[in-house]
Design a protein around this motif. Structure first.
Motif, short mmCIF file in Angstrom:
data_model
loop_
_atom_site.label_atom_id
_atom_site.label_comp_id
_atom_site.label_asym_id
_atom_site.label_seq_id
_atom_site.Cartn_x
_atom_site.Cartn_y
_atom_site.Cartn_z
N ASP A 144 0.80 -1.23 0.00
CA ASP A 144 0.00 0.00 0.00
C ASP A 144 0.84 1.27 0.00
OD1 ASP A 144 1.00 -0.34 2.55
OD2 ASP A 144 -0.82 0.34 3.56
N ARG A 145 2.12 1.13 -0.24
CA ARG A 145 3.01 2.28 -0.18
C ARG A 145 3.99 2.23 -1.34
NH1 ARG A 145 7.74 2.62 4.13
NH2 ARG A 145 8.69 4.57 3.48
N HIS A 146 4.03 3.27 -2.14
CA HIS A 146 5.02 3.35 -3.22
C HIS A 146 5.66 4.72 -3.18
CE1 HIS A 146 6.89 2.51 -7.11
NE2 HIS A 146 6.71 3.82 -7.33
N VAL A 147 6.90 4.76 -2.77
CA VAL A 147 7.62 6.03 -2.72
C VAL A 147 8.34 6.23 -4.05
CG1 VAL A 147 9.65 4.99 -1.60
CG2 VAL A 147 9.29 7.44 -1.44
N PRO A 148 8.17 7.38 -4.70
CA PRO A 148 8.91 7.64 -5.94
C PRO A 148 10.42 7.69 -5.66
CG PRO A 148 7.08 9.19 -5.70
CD PRO A 148 7.23 8.47 -4.39
N ILE A 149 11.16 6.93 -6.43
CA ILE A 149 12.63 6.93 -6.33
C ILE A 149 13.16 7.51 -7.64
CG2 ILE A 149 14.74 5.57 -6.10
CD1 ILE A 149 13.14 3.55 -4.44
N ILE A 150 13.90 8.61 -7.50
CA ILE A 150 14.45 9.33 -8.65
C ILE A 150 15.95 9.08 -8.71
CG2 ILE A 150 14.60 11.56 -9.82
CD1 ILE A 150 11.68 10.62 -9.01
N ALA A 151 16.42 8.53 -9.82
CA ALA A 151 17.85 8.25 -9.99
C ALA A 151 18.62 9.54 -10.23
CB ALA A 151 18.05 7.31 -11.17
N LEU A 152 19.78 9.64 -9.60
CA LEU A 152 20.71 10.74 -9.85
C LEU A 152 21.97 10.14 -10.46
CD1 LEU A 152 20.55 12.55 -6.37
CD2 LEU A 152 19.21 13.06 -8.41
#
Length: 191
Positions: A144-152
């Motif tokens: 129930d949880r999806h945190v956006p992960i942004i690649a650097l």
């Protein structure tokens, strides 16, 4: 200064905003809007936007409750101290909260311990890189949880982007990172 500007042809057309540490009234015969310091990106944007509305009424100051709704909790996983300082400075100046970690293993631990709105994850870090950290987190992330992960990454190749997305990252920012890129990501995922 405002009077001097208003007495020039260009100044008669310009929008003037009074930025002040005081919450007193500005002279609205001279200025189009008022904003209190310290400025945040959202308060500055909202004030400028309101000044250009067709109502002709000077905008009210953004309220703290509205401002708080636009704050986000960031996890920044970055081992380069200069990059980490620049990114965290951008975020804090915009009013966001930031937790900084130096490798992917620490990022996974932080994600298990606390809720974050957005993760900025360097691809290449010691101990555990960003790709492996993302795979590890996605394997244990609650349904129930999806945190956006942004690649650097400094390497903005199509293959790198494909690797990031295949690992479960949501998006990609090429270094050097700018506040405009980060703001665009916040807007993309949170409106």
């Amino acid at each position: 200064t405002a009077e001097s500007i208003r007495h020039t042809p260009a100044g008669q057309r310009a929008k003037l905003c009074h930025a002040t540490y005081y919450n007193g009234e500005s002279d609205h015969s001279l200025v189009d809007c008022q904003i209190s310091k310290p400025l945040t990106l959202s308060s500055l944007y909202n004030t400028i936007k309101a000044a250009y509305d067709d109502t002709g009424t000077p905008p009210a100051m953004p309220d703290e409750a509205s401002e708080a709704r636009h704050k986000r909790a960031f996890l920044v996983a970055e081992d380069n101290k200069i990059n980490a300082l620049a990114i965290t400075s951008f975020l804090k100046k915009a009013g966001h909260s930031v937790e900084l970690v130096e490798n992917g293993a620490e990022a996974v631990t932080a994600l298990q311990r606390a809720d974050f709105d957005i993760v900025l994850m360097d691809m290449r870090m010691p101990v555990m890189d960003g790709i492996e950290a993302t795979r590890t987190w996605r394997g244990m992330e609650p349904a129930d949880r999806h945190v956006p992960i942004i690649a650097l990454t400094a390497n903005a190749t199509p293959d790198d982007k494909d690797d990031c997305l295949a690992a479960g990252m949501d998006d990609f920012i090429a270094k050097p990172v700018s506040i405009e890129q980060i703001s665009a990501m916040v807007k993309k995922y949170y409106g």
